[in-house]
Design an enzyme around this catalytic site. Structure first.
Site: not given
Ligand code: BG6
Ligand code: MG
Length: 229
Positions: A25-27, A33, A61, A130-131, A161, A185-186
């Protein structure tokens, strides 16, 4: 007391088969972020007169943009049209992009780059699940795009997810079976997605929040790929 236990019970847990890929996962895993998402959502929520704090943010998250917005709006009574919701999501995203626009490699979390290099050095493939629709931009700002063999496009994913689709897609694109993947993942929703995909789940953060993970570490500085080989 440990001396009475068989040695196998003293070893850290391991996946059932040797891994061939790690899907990150990224964030909140590679970079923090999560704090920018928090600030951007908080600003929107406050402007709408809705409550927003760290504890509630934790439940967002790993949840995609529109899913997060729905959860925030559900805390109030006002009904919004689909067009109004899109405008609110766009507003949040503009603020988020402004916040990440000055990011650079100094915002890699401790151990993140070393972990990516170690996984690559061990001959495993590396994926990103990543989402975030801003994931490619964040990777560029961090200067780590080339560390990944495949970055899943959120546009290709139908079910967010905690559905396993994004992790299963990453495995497929990397050419490995799910059971041969470690997911990192976090977020509770992300750990649930990894487990539903049939992968080994490494949680980053609080073991109480990430109860479904196979193991939980405080950060990638404690991720040791050699341990799984
Ligand atoms: C996830 C984050 O990685 O991405 C969420 O944990 C975030 O907090 C989601 O809402 C969507 O991100 P984005 O950049 O598409 O709005
Ligand atoms: Mg995350």
């Amino acid at each position: 007391m440990n001396a009475a236990l068989p040695s196998t019970m003293l070893q850290a847990p391991k996946p059932p088969v040797p891994p061939r890929a790690v899907i990150f996962d990224l964030d909140g895993v590679i970079t923090d972020t999560a704090q920018y998402h928090f600030h951007a959502w908080q600003r929107l929520a406050v402007s709408l007169g809705l409550p927003f704090d760290e504890a509630f943010n934790e439940t967002l998250k790993g949840i995609d943009r529109m899913g997060s917005l729905e959860r925030i709006l559900a805390r109030g009574t006002r009904v919004y049209t689909p067009q109004q919701k899109l405008a609110l999501a766009r507003q949040k995203n503009e603020h988020y992009i402004a916040l990440i626009s000055t990011m650079d490699a100094s915002q890699l979390l401790p151990g993140a780059l070393d972990a990516l290099c170690a996984v690559r050095g061990a001959g495993l493939r590396i994926g990103l699940a990543s989402a975030s629709r801003n994931a490619a931009l964040v990777l560029t700002r961090l200067g780590i795009t080339r560390c990944f063999d495949h970055v899943v496009e959120v546009e290709d994913i139908e079910r967010p997810k905690p559905d396993p689709e994004i992790f299963l897609t990453a495995a497929q694109r990397l050419g490995v079976r799910p059971v041969q993947c470690i997911g990192v993942e976090d977020a509770a929703a992300g750990v649930a997605a990894i487990k539903a995909a049939g992968m080994w789940a490494v949680g980053i953060g609080d073991a109480a929040v990430l109860a479904q993970a196979d193991e939980v570490i405080p950060g990638l500085h404690r991720f040791d790929i050699a341990r799984y080989l």
